[in-house]
Design an enzyme around this catalytic site. Structure first.
Site, PDB file in Angstrom:
ATOM      1  N   LYS A 151       0.867  -1.329  -0.157  1.00 36.44           N
ATOM      2  CA  LYS A 151      -0.123  -0.177   0.333  1.00 36.44           C
ATOM      3  C   LYS A 151       0.702   1.531  -0.194  1.00 36.44           C
ATOM      4  O   LYS A 151       0.713   2.079  -0.992  1.00 36.44           O
ATOM      5  CB  LYS A 151      -1.437   0.001   1.048  1.00 36.44           C
ATOM      6  CG  LYS A 151      -1.959   0.741   1.335  1.00 36.44           C
ATOM      7  CD  LYS A 151      -3.229   0.736   2.689  1.00 36.44           C
ATOM      8  CE  LYS A 151      -3.714   1.902   2.584  1.00 36.44           C
ATOM      9  NZ  LYS A 151      -4.008   1.947   4.056  1.00 36.44           N
ATOM     10  N   GLU A 168      10.373  -4.544   4.238  1.00 35.08           N
ATOM     11  CA  GLU A 168      11.071  -6.772   3.982  1.00 35.08           C
ATOM     12  C   GLU A 168      10.685  -6.438   3.150  1.00 35.08           C
ATOM     13  O   GLU A 168      11.745  -7.181   2.009  1.00 35.08           O
ATOM     14  CB  GLU A 168       9.291  -6.643   4.609  1.00 35.08           C
ATOM     15  CG  GLU A 168       9.953  -7.113   6.531  1.00 35.08           C
ATOM     16  CD  GLU A 168       9.245  -5.770   7.026  1.00 35.08           C
ATOM     17  OE1 GLU A 168       9.383  -4.822   6.289  1.00 35.08           O
ATOM     18  OE2 GLU A 168       8.728  -5.950   8.268  1.00 35.08           O
ATOM     19  N   GLY A 174      -4.807  -2.309   4.637  1.00 34.33           N
ATOM     20  CA  GLY A 174      -3.938  -2.863   4.925  1.00 34.33           C
ATOM     21  C   GLY A 174      -4.650  -3.782   4.720  1.00 34.33           C
ATOM     22  O   GLY A 174      -4.851  -5.174   4.034  1.00 34.33           O
ATOM     23  N   ARG A 175      -5.365  -4.653   5.984  1.00 33.03           N
ATOM     24  CA  ARG A 175      -5.395  -6.073   6.398  1.00 33.03           C
ATOM     25  C   ARG A 175      -7.231  -6.413   6.253  1.00 33.03           C
ATOM     26  O   ARG A 175      -8.143  -7.233   6.136  1.00 33.03           O
ATOM     27  CB  ARG A 175      -5.940  -6.556   8.125  1.00 33.03           C
ATOM     28  CG  ARG A 175      -5.926  -5.033   9.044  1.00 33.03           C
ATOM     29  CD  ARG A 175      -6.054  -5.326  10.199  1.00 33.03           C
ATOM     30  NE  ARG A 175      -6.139  -3.809  10.370  1.00 33.03           N
ATOM     31  CZ  ARG A 175      -5.758  -2.882  11.112  1.00 33.03           C
ATOM     32  NH1 ARG A 175      -4.899  -2.585  10.275  1.00 33.03           N
ATOM     33  NH2 ARG A 175      -6.346  -2.080  11.811  1.00 33.03           N
ATOM     34  N   GLU A 215      -3.933  -6.652  15.585  1.00 32.44           N
ATOM     35  CA  GLU A 215      -3.926  -5.594  15.115  1.00 32.44           C
ATOM     36  C   GLU A 215      -4.847  -4.286  14.396  1.00 32.44           C
ATOM     37  O   GLU A 215      -4.985  -2.995  14.708  1.00 32.44           O
ATOM     38  CB  GLU A 215      -3.559  -5.538  12.661  1.00 32.44           C
ATOM     39  CG  GLU A 215      -2.962  -4.575  12.565  1.00 32.44           C
ATOM     40  CD  GLU A 215      -1.978  -4.413  11.757  1.00 32.44           C
ATOM     41  OE1 GLU A 215      -0.668  -4.327  11.791  1.00 32.44           O
ATOM     42  OE2 GLU A 215      -2.065  -4.166  10.829  1.00 32.44           O
ATOM     43  N   HIS A 269      -3.989 -33.533  17.944  1.00 29.53           N
ATOM     44  CA  HIS A 269      -2.790 -34.148  18.234  1.00 29.53           C
ATOM     45  C   HIS A 269      -1.724 -33.429  18.699  1.00 29.53           C
ATOM     46  O   HIS A 269      -0.598 -33.147  18.727  1.00 29.53           O
ATOM     47  CB  HIS A 269      -2.107 -35.062  16.839  1.00 29.53           C
ATOM     48  CG  HIS A 269      -3.424 -35.880  16.054  1.00 29.53           C
ATOM     49  ND1 HIS A 269      -3.601 -36.908  16.824  1.00 29.53           N
ATOM     50  CD2 HIS A 269      -4.605 -36.229  15.507  1.00 29.53           C
ATOM     51  CE1 HIS A 269      -4.872 -38.121  16.415  1.00 29.53           C
ATOM     52  NE2 HIS A 269      -5.365 -36.859  15.107  1.00 29.53           N
ATOM     53  N   LYS A 282       9.393  -0.886  14.729  1.00 27.85           N
ATOM     54  CA  LYS A 282       9.792  -0.237  12.957  1.00 27.85           C
ATOM     55  C   LYS A 282      10.857   0.821  13.106  1.00 27.85           C
ATOM     56  O   LYS A 282      11.611   0.633  12.773  1.00 27.85           O
ATOM     57  CB  LYS A 282       8.908   0.294  11.920  1.00 27.85           C
ATOM     58  CG  LYS A 282       8.063  -1.336  11.556  1.00 27.85           C
ATOM     59  CD  LYS A 282       6.667  -0.556  10.590  1.00 27.85           C
ATOM     60  CE  LYS A 282       5.798  -0.815   9.504  1.00 27.85           C
ATOM     61  NZ  LYS A 282       4.834   0.125   9.463  1.00 27.85           N
TER      62      LYS A 282
HETATM   63  O1  F6P Z   1       2.171  -4.649  10.483  1.00 36.00           O
HETATM   64  C1  F6P Z   1       2.010  -3.035   9.964  1.00 36.00           C
HETATM   65  C2  F6P Z   1       1.486  -2.871   8.076  1.00 36.00           C
HETATM   66  O2  F6P Z   1       1.163  -1.580   8.037  1.00 36.00           O
HETATM   67  C3  F6P Z   1       0.205  -3.651   8.081  1.00 36.00           C
HETATM   68  O3  F6P Z   1      -1.330  -3.106   8.857  1.00 36.00           O
HETATM   69  C4  F6P Z   1       0.033  -3.694   6.556  1.00 36.00           C
HETATM   70  O4  F6P Z   1      -0.619  -4.824   6.039  1.00 36.00           O
HETATM   71  C5  F6P Z   1       1.429  -4.314   6.856  1.00 36.00           C
HETATM   72  O5  F6P Z   1       1.579  -3.091   7.144  1.00 36.00           O
HETATM   73  C6  F6P Z   1       1.956  -3.887   5.257  1.00 36.00           C
HETATM   74  O6  F6P Z   1       1.916  -2.430   4.757  1.00 36.00           O
HETATM   75  P1  F6P Z   1       2.618  -2.146   2.919  1.00 36.00           P
HETATM   76  O7  F6P Z   1       1.412  -2.991   1.946  1.00 36.00           O
HETATM   77  O8  F6P Z   1       2.279  -0.643   3.415  1.00 36.00           O
HETATM   78  O9  F6P Z   1       3.766  -2.391   2.351  1.00 36.00           O
END
Ligand code: F6P
Length: 534
Positions: A195, A201, A253-254, A339, A370, A499
């Site tokens: 987003k 990452e 995002g979620r 979240e 199990h 972060k």
């Molecule tokens: O972990 C925090 C967060 O902002 C989530 O809410 C989101 O889904 C994720 O990081 C990834 O964010 P982006 O889509 O901006 O890479």
């Protein structure tokens, strides 16, 4: 009002669920049906009066008004000043939805159409890589830009007839290394799903994928697509705007699997099945908006959650899909629920008067049986269990497997409720020939306290449509719980501090700097890594 729910919940802890089920038409009353879905919450200690009190709680929280405000594009995410309109992404009804007076639907539908053309071009081979038709798609994203599509791709495996899709999320180089190993860069499409297009990452993995592709592909950026709200950053990365699928800041995002973030899923299952997924979600939206609260599935799922967590004090809940293809659903729900509702202050900044959302965890059955079901049945803490199961599978020639699966699912909720008394356990031991102290000792180990609550969601079959219904059901459950708790379910400030500190630690780890501004414990850990790195 919370004190009333807490008193009711605690008082009910000793109520006998089996007896409750035998009096009156509890089974007929303590369930909700919607379409072909059945949500059964009769195996709980909630009485009719308790349910009424919970419904009152929902009304006092102005649930209906807040729900309408969300669907109508009001800026209910107040700490970020944003509307919350993931529901617009699955609004195939032709209804306009306005944010600040502007209809958002033309943009949503235009992007959906662009996604469909792109997905079709990949599926029919008219979009190619340098080496020919695309055989593999690698979706790079994390959190909401990963968990939705990765969960749905596994769930809808019987419908996947496009290129293979792989998901890379972790910054651990092992993830991208193991994923790319064996793939042909000349026939691979990389989707960078972020987003913000700043997530460390994702951007680290995207750069690594680009270098990998550049080893064999003359124009690697031509085999990249981007899913993002940040058109400027996707351009800086070198991705042509024709392969950038944007969305607005009102998609959290979620909650984003329904739009561009779902592109990998659409490529896998095809636009028609993807539309079925959207229409399932949309149907649940209509149900949530229209059904009376007591017959409203998301509302009753939420109130059962509130009852168990804030009312009865059970700190966790287990999500137990008896559906191997829902193996990533617990992880998906962990982000969606924790979240969203893992907060300690209410909308106005005041401390919450009750605990916020529970810890959500789980695994598919029967595997979990199990592993951790020992604790669920005989541990000293009660874990409300949310079972899910399909009436039929996708493998008609393996129907006997499915029968066993369903039998196990239903048996677990029965066992949790019934338990096994000391007398029953003693009789079992006596039948084995034990006597005296040894009989007593062995019997005590075989006692199940029982009276442990669970709910069951049953659906006919895990189709794209049903998956859409289920995902939207849980989204609205989270919304209802958030409204009742008075919190903002749509921000996530709690992920920021970690972060920031990771950003400050990365250069320390890269060099020999001891991290003078760090605490002694962290400094010692840094020193260990510095001493042991290659
Ligand atoms: O972990 C925090 C967060 O902002 C989530 O809410 C989101 O889904 C994720 O990081 C990834 O964010 P982006 O889509 O901006 O890479």
């Amino acid at each position: 009002m919370w004190s009333d729910i807490e008193k009711r919940g605690r008082d009910a802890l000793t109520r006998d669920m089996t007896e409750m089920l035998e009096s009156g038409d509890r089974v007929g009353s303590f369930n909700v049906t919607f379409g072909d879905l059945l949500f059964d919450y009769s195996k709980t200690q909630m009485s009719t009066d308790d349910r009424e009190a919970l419904l009152t709680l929902a009304r006092q929280a102005k649930l209906a008004e807040k729900r309408d405000a969300m669907f109508n594009g009001h800026r209910i995410n107040e700490t970020e000043g944003r509307a919350v309109l993931h529901t617009a992404l699955r609004n195939l009804s032709g209804r306009s939805i306005h944010v600040d007076g502007a209809d958002v639907m033309p943009g949503v539908l235009d992007t959906l159409t662009r996604m469909e053309h792109f997905a079709e071009a990949i599926r029919d081979g008219s979009f190619t890589g340098q080496g020919g038709a695309i055989t593999d798609v690698v979706n790079i994203g994390i959190g909401g830009s990963d968990l939705g599509p990765v969960m749905a791709y596994a769930a809808l495996a019987p419908y996947a007839d496009g290129p293979r899709v792989h998901y890379v999320s972790n910054v651990d180089g092992a993830h991208i290394h193991d994923t790319l190993k064996g793939l042909d860069p000349t026939t691979t499409l990389v989707i960078v799903a972020s987003k913000t297009f700043t997530t460390i990452e994702t951007m680290t993995n995207a750069e690594t994928a680009k270098r990998w592709m550049a080893e064999q592909v003359t124009d690697p950026a031509a085999q990249f697509a981007a899913l993002s709200t940040a058109a400027d950053r996707t351009a800086d990365f070198g991705i042509d705007p024709s392969r950038v699928f944007g969305f607005e800041d009102w998609v959290g995002g979620r909650y984003s699997v329904w739009g561009p973030i779902g592109l990998s899923l659409m490529i896998a299952i095809g636009p028609n099945d993807f539309r079925d997924f959207l229409s399932g979600g949309h149907e649940m939206d209509m149900h949530f908006c229209g059904a009376p609260l007591a017959q409203n599935m998301p509302v009753m799922l939420a109130l059962t959650g509130i009852w168990h967590n804030q009312g009865q004090g059970h700190a966790t809940r287990a999500v137990l899909p008896y559906d191997q293809r829902l193996l990533r659903l617990p992880a998906y729900l962990q982000q969606l629920e924790m979240e969203s509702n893992g907060k300690r202050v209410s909308m106005d900044g005041a401390d919450l008067k009750v605990d916020s959302g529970p810890v959500v965890w789980g695994e598919p059955g029967t595997n979990g049986q199990h592993a951790f079901y020992q604790l669920i049945h005989q541990g000293s803490r009660v874990v409300p269990c949310e079972f899910m199961v399909a009436a039929r599978g996708h493998e008609p020639d393996l129907a006997h497997h499915h029968q066993l699966l369903v039998a196990n699912c239903l048996a677990q909720s029965e066992a949790l409720m019934r338990g096994r008394s000391l007398d029953e356990a003693r009789a079992l031991m006596a039948a084995k020939g034990l006597t005296g102290d040894e009989l007593d000792r062995q019997a005590r180990h075989r006692v199940f306290p029982g009276n442990r609550p669970s709910t069951t969601l049953i659906y006919p079959q895990l189709t794209p449509h049903v998956l859409g219904q289920i995902v939207a059901l849980y989204e609205h459950r989270v919304f209802v719980e958030g409204v009742i708790l008075g919190i903002n379910s749509f921000d996530q400030w709690g992920v920021e501090l970690g972060k920031e500190l990771a950003n400050s630690l990365a250069p320390v780890l890269a060099g020999d700097d001891a991290g003078a501004d760090k605490d002694p414990s962290t400094r010692a850990l840094v020193a260990y890594v510095q001493a042991h790195r290659a």
